[in-house]
Design an enzyme around this catalytic site. Sequence first.
Site, PDB file in Angstrom:
ATOM      1  N   CYS A 140     -55.503 -21.281 -49.250  1.00 34.33           N
ATOM      2  CA  CYS A 140     -55.640 -20.016 -49.269  1.00 34.33           C
ATOM      3  C   CYS A 140     -55.009 -19.094 -48.360  1.00 34.33           C
ATOM      4  CB  CYS A 140     -57.132 -19.765 -50.384  1.00 34.33           C
ATOM      5  SG  CYS A 140     -58.037 -20.362 -48.852  1.00 34.33           S
ATOM      6  N   GLY A 195     -52.538 -23.548 -38.817  1.00 32.66           N
ATOM      7  CA  GLY A 195     -51.143 -23.894 -37.990  1.00 32.66           C
ATOM      8  C   GLY A 195     -50.906 -24.744 -38.160  1.00 32.66           C
ATOM      9  N   HIS A 220     -62.172 -14.583 -46.923  1.00 33.21           N
ATOM     10  CA  HIS A 220     -61.800 -14.881 -45.723  1.00 33.21           C
ATOM     11  C   HIS A 220     -61.660 -13.475 -45.122  1.00 33.21           C
ATOM     12  CE1 HIS A 220     -61.718 -18.880 -46.710  1.00 33.21           C
ATOM     13  NE2 HIS A 220     -60.524 -18.532 -47.706  1.00 33.21           N
ATOM     14  N   GLN A 301     -59.602 -15.887 -51.442  1.00 31.42           N
ATOM     15  CA  GLN A 301     -59.365 -17.670 -51.705  1.00 31.42           C
ATOM     16  C   GLN A 301     -59.220 -18.252 -52.691  1.00 31.42           C
ATOM     17  OE1 GLN A 301     -62.289 -16.764 -50.869  1.00 31.42           O
ATOM     18  NE2 GLN A 301     -63.781 -16.985 -52.059  1.00 31.42           N
TER      19      GLN A 301
HETATM   20  P1  NAD Z   1     -64.440 -26.662 -58.236  1.00 35.22           P
HETATM   21  O1  NAD Z   1     -64.975 -27.868 -57.467  1.00 35.22           O
HETATM   22  O2  NAD Z   1     -64.719 -25.497 -58.178  1.00 35.22           O
HETATM   23  O3  NAD Z   1     -63.848 -27.378 -58.863  1.00 35.22           O
HETATM   24  C1  NAD Z   1     -62.857 -28.820 -59.399  1.00 35.22           C
HETATM   25  C2  NAD Z   1     -62.793 -29.458 -60.352  1.00 35.22           C
HETATM   26  O4  NAD Z   1     -62.941 -31.115 -60.733  1.00 35.22           O
HETATM   27  C3  NAD Z   1     -64.447 -28.757 -61.289  1.00 35.22           C
HETATM   28  O5  NAD Z   1     -64.656 -28.557 -62.450  1.00 35.22           O
HETATM   29  C4  NAD Z   1     -64.740 -31.235 -61.250  1.00 35.22           C
HETATM   30  O6  NAD Z   1     -65.435 -31.356 -62.466  1.00 35.22           O
HETATM   31  C5  NAD Z   1     -64.006 -31.311 -61.939  1.00 35.22           C
HETATM   32  N1  NAD Z   1     -63.591 -33.005 -61.958  1.00 35.22           N
HETATM   33  C6  NAD Z   1     -64.462 -33.498 -60.245  1.00 35.22           C
HETATM   34  N2  NAD Z   1     -63.995 -34.683 -60.076  1.00 35.22           N
HETATM   35  C7  NAD Z   1     -63.391 -35.088 -60.786  1.00 35.22           C
HETATM   36  C8  NAD Z   1     -62.242 -35.987 -61.267  1.00 35.22           C
HETATM   37  N3  NAD Z   1     -62.286 -37.096 -60.867  1.00 35.22           N
HETATM   38  N4  NAD Z   1     -61.338 -35.876 -62.309  1.00 35.22           N
HETATM   39  C9  NAD Z   1     -61.199 -34.617 -62.984  1.00 35.22           C
HETATM   40  N5  NAD Z   1     -61.765 -33.334 -62.828  1.00 35.22           N
HETATM   41  C10 NAD Z   1     -62.558 -33.839 -61.571  1.00 35.22           C
HETATM   42  O7  NAD Z   1     -62.885 -27.386 -56.861  1.00 35.22           O
HETATM   43  P2  NAD Z   1     -62.041 -25.578 -56.795  1.00 35.22           P
HETATM   44  O8  NAD Z   1     -62.511 -24.591 -55.956  1.00 35.22           O
HETATM   45  O9  NAD Z   1     -61.756 -25.338 -57.868  1.00 35.22           O
HETATM   46  O10 NAD Z   1     -60.977 -26.571 -55.342  1.00 35.22           O
HETATM   47  C11 NAD Z   1     -60.139 -27.175 -56.235  1.00 35.22           C
HETATM   48  C12 NAD Z   1     -59.386 -27.755 -54.835  1.00 35.22           C
HETATM   49  O11 NAD Z   1     -58.045 -26.491 -54.845  1.00 35.22           O
HETATM   50  C13 NAD Z   1     -59.257 -28.213 -54.049  1.00 35.22           C
HETATM   51  O12 NAD Z   1     -57.740 -28.759 -53.439  1.00 35.22           O
HETATM   52  C14 NAD Z   1     -58.973 -27.199 -52.219  1.00 35.22           C
HETATM   53  O13 NAD Z   1     -59.305 -27.516 -51.736  1.00 35.22           O
HETATM   54  C15 NAD Z   1     -58.148 -26.403 -53.390  1.00 35.22           C
HETATM   55  N6  NAD Z   1     -58.629 -24.824 -52.978  1.00 35.22           N
HETATM   56  C16 NAD Z   1     -59.469 -24.105 -53.206  1.00 35.22           C
HETATM   57  C17 NAD Z   1     -59.585 -22.679 -52.863  1.00 35.22           C
HETATM   58  C18 NAD Z   1     -61.379 -22.317 -53.553  1.00 35.22           C
HETATM   59  O14 NAD Z   1     -61.244 -21.024 -52.623  1.00 35.22           O
HETATM   60  N7  NAD Z   1     -62.362 -22.594 -54.466  1.00 35.22           N
HETATM   61  C19 NAD Z   1     -59.101 -21.811 -52.225  1.00 35.22           C
HETATM   62  C20 NAD Z   1     -57.556 -22.319 -52.287  1.00 35.22           C
HETATM   63  C21 NAD Z   1     -57.120 -23.529 -52.494  1.00 35.22           C
END
Ligand code: NAD
Length: 343
Positions: A140, A195, A220, A301
């Site tokens: 994000c 960065g 953020h 984010q």
């Molecule tokens: P989250 O924890 O909210 O959701 C992850 C989901 O995956 C959950 O539903 C969980 O049950 C499921 N899960 C867990 N282990 C699993 C597995 N082995 N197989 C299948 N499903 C599984 O996570 P998120 O915040 O949505 O983040 C997901 C990705 O996106 C990460 O790489 C994170 O860094 C990235 N990201 C998150 C945000 C944010 O604001 N949350 C922003 C940008 C990028």
Amino acid sequence: MIKVAINGYGTVGKRVADAVAAQKDMKVVGVSKTRPNAEAFVAKQRGYPLYIADLSKKPAFEKVGLSVAGSVEDMCKQADVVVDATPGDIGATNKPLYEKLGIRAIWQGGEDHEVAGFSFNSSCNYKDAIGRKFVRVVSCNTTGLCRIIHAIDQEYGVAHVHAIMVRRGSDPGEIKKGPIDAIVLDPVSVPSHHGPDVLTVLPRISITTMAMIVPTTMMHMHAIQITTKKDVARDRVIELIKTHPRMGLIKKSAGIKSTAELKEFAMDLGRPRSDLYENCIFEDSIYANGKELCFFQAIHQEADIVVENIDAIRAMMGAEKDAAKSIKMTNDALGFSPIQNNH
Ligand code: NAD
């Protein structure tokens, strides 16, 4: 119709699923969960077939009235492309499955660049994603940085960027993360990872980033200072922001000075989940003096990366060769009108 599977139906996955479902050229073939929680019931309500990572948990889902369509592997077999939105570092462990099935995959910013070997931002390198098998949508913060840095670089040339990221401690639904009462330098050392992450998309940019985490969940905030190669005109920067499909201007007239007021505005406007897909740049903070440009931008984010995933799908499938057309299709399908059009 492009058939899309979403592996990991959490904060990002549930938003990507709804955004896919809204597109005319895409269809959700399934979403996956690890446990039967509230989000699994939302998937059922939306009509998304529910698959699970561990089939031994099937009785636990069925006991609460959630029917299970099969395993994650079964789900991937139905799809042209899988969006992996499992937690950071878990996504990489799914790569052998995607390789075995010969399916296209998109990972999120919680994974390293190396998982896909290509990091994506639709405003910067859409064309390079066309036909690719594996793509990583950057985080994000990196998405927000790439959009504005690229736009300024194209207009004035960027000599150096210095950005300070004040990051939210957790997403609103996370009850176990913090801090509750601290400003945490994350990391203490300079530069932060942001960065170098920008360089995975814009390799020729000179950038230094610093980051800290604060007790808030909504957005953020970035404080950005850019040294340009040519003199900057403030009015032109405002014009660039207003005409960019993924950037928005928070005008003085709205009286918004915080992420809280901004999210309240998004809620009142009726944005789905109060999502802000665009960089929210505060007009009054835009300061241009010679080759110096400074401003604040707020980044939601949970949302800015959602629209990027949609464009990445189209590029990888070769369904649209023109970035601007894909971005417009994505935005239009979501009924998204940049924030400055609403005040
Ligand atoms: P989250 O924890 O909210 O959701 C992850 C989901 O995956 C959950 O539903 C969980 O049950 C499921 N899960 C867990 N282990 C699993 C597995 N082995 N197989 C299948 N499903 C599984 O996570 P998120 O915040 O949505 O983040 C997901 C990705 O996106 C990460 O790489 C994170 O860094 C990235 N990201 C998150 C945000 C944010 O604001 N949350 C922003 C940008 C990028």
